[in-house]
Scaffold this active site. Structure first.
Site, PDB file in Angstrom:
ATOM      1  CE  LYS A  39       3.374  -5.966   3.778  1.00  0.00           C
ATOM      2  NZ  LYS A  39       2.952  -4.762   4.526  1.00  0.00           N
ATOM      3  CG  ASP A  42       0.456  -4.139   2.122  1.00  0.00           C
ATOM      4  OD1 ASP A  42       0.747  -5.042   2.924  1.00  0.00           O
ATOM      5  OD2 ASP A  42       1.211  -3.173   1.878  1.00  0.00           O
ATOM      6  CD  GLU A  46       0.577  -1.408   8.252  1.00  0.00           C
ATOM      7  OE1 GLU A  46       0.316  -0.648   9.218  1.00  0.00           O
ATOM      8  OE2 GLU A  46       0.955  -0.994   7.145  1.00  0.00           O
ATOM      9  CD  GLU A  87       7.861  -0.148   7.385  1.00  0.00           C
ATOM     10  OE1 GLU A  87       6.842  -0.840   7.146  1.00  0.00           O
ATOM     11  OE2 GLU A  87       8.043   0.990   6.901  1.00  0.00           O
ATOM     12  CG  ASP A 124      -0.411  -0.131   2.510  1.00  0.00           C
ATOM     13  OD1 ASP A 124       0.827  -0.203   2.613  1.00  0.00           O
ATOM     14  OD2 ASP A 124      -1.167  -0.149   3.505  1.00  0.00           O
TER      15      ASP A 124
HETATM   16  O1  KIV Z   1       3.535  -1.151   1.464  1.00  0.00           O
HETATM   17  C1  KIV Z   1       4.735  -1.451   1.505  1.00  0.00           C
HETATM   18  O2  KIV Z   1       5.533  -1.081   0.660  1.00  0.00           O
HETATM   19  C2  KIV Z   1       5.197  -2.277   2.607  1.00  0.00           C
HETATM   20  C3  KIV Z   1       6.672  -2.392   2.796  1.00  0.00           C
HETATM   21  C4  KIV Z   1       7.141  -1.232   3.585  1.00  0.00           C
HETATM   22  C5  KIV Z   1       7.064  -3.675   3.397  1.00  0.00           C
HETATM   23  O3  KIV Z   1       4.422  -2.776   3.367  1.00  0.00           O
END
Ligand code: KIV
Length: 269
Positions: free
Chosen positions: A120, A92, A122, A187, A53
């Site tokens: 993915k 994401d 968070e 991160e 994202d």
């Molecule tokens: O959105 C993204 O680019 C990420 C990276 C920072 C791992 O989640």
């Protein structure tokens, strides 16, 4: 090393990533938002293509990832899926698309139908991870700096510097693994904290600003190609410097991650 990996193209799987970890071979990952770069990353042997994202900032010109919608993520995931042949495609779940298990499964289903092989999310949202895994969805966790929480954090800064915070991060990482995640992104955390998490987990840990001892590395593609507008984060690096073309820059990144040259101490905390 040759740039062209596609002569022996075989799709990268979650099991392949685990084997790389077990063999001590570093995993390479970059963000990817479109078909042209998907083909190039595949050609260069990048194992994980992350439709991040971060596209909110580097593609849309927003100041954070928060304005990115599920429809945006589905669109870019579909673009990448059109051209990708080999790399594992992770997408994401964007801000506020996984508030509870039912919403997370519905959101993830749209990304999977667009071509994602893993989603993915968070934070240590273990019940949501478990619900996704129960539906057969492969999940990547994301701990440390959480860009979707920027308004609570105040600024993008290194996380888990204090021993108590480092211990909490480790416990959250173990809980995410126990919930069934197959991959974890860490991160912006100190290198020694990331090293400890990587050693304690059986699943691969991919670092961004987390030191060289993670099982693999990921960067925002436009940052490492120096085409992002504005300041490049300290943990990134200009891989275009001295290279004749983008494919050579991506191959240099791959080689430096594989050999443990990247990240160096100057890109670590
Ligand atoms: O959105 C993204 O680019 C990420 C990276 C920072 C791992 O989640």
């Amino acid at each position: 090393m040759s740039r062209d990996y596609l002569h022996n193209a075989k799709m990268v799987t979650v099991a392949d990533l685990r084997q790389l970890k077990q063999r001590g071979e570093k995993i390479t990952s970059l963000t990817c938002y479109d078909a042209s770069f998907a083909a190039l990353l595949d050609q260069c042997g990048i194992e994980v293509l992350l439709v991040g994202d971060s596209l909110g900032m580097v593609v849309q010109g927003q100041i954070s990832t928060l304005p990115v919608t599920l429809a945006d993520m589905v669109y870019h995931t579909r673009c990448v899926a059109q051209a990708r042949q080999r790399g594992l495609l992770v997408a994401d779940l964007p801000f506020a698309s996984y508030a509870d298990a039912a919403q997370a499964v519905a959101s993830a289903a749209l990304l999977m139908r667009a071509g994602a092989q893993m989603v993915k999310l968070e934070g240590a949202k273990c019940a949501i991870i478990q619900a996704l895994v129960e539906q057969g969805i492969a999940v990547c966790g994301h701990l440390g700096l959480l860009p979707q929480s920027i308004n609570r954090l105040g600024h993008y800064s290194v996380q888990a510097r204090q021993p108590q915070q480092a211990q909490q991060l480790l416990e959250q990482a173990l809980a995410i693994e126990a919930a069934g995640a197959d991959l974890l992104v860490l991160e912006c955390v100190p290198a020694d904290v990331a090293r400890n998490v990587s050693r304690q987990l059986a699943i691969p840990v991919i670092g961004i600003g987390a030191g060289v001892d993670c099982d693999g590395q990921v960067l925002v593609l436009y940052d490492m190609l120096s085409i992002s507008v504005g300041h490049r984060p300290r943990f990134s690096k200009d891989f275009m410097a001295g290279q004749a073309c983008i494919a050579d820059a991506i191959a240099a990144y791959r080689d430096q991650v594989k050999s443990g040259m990247f990240p160096g101490s100057e890109q670590s905390y």
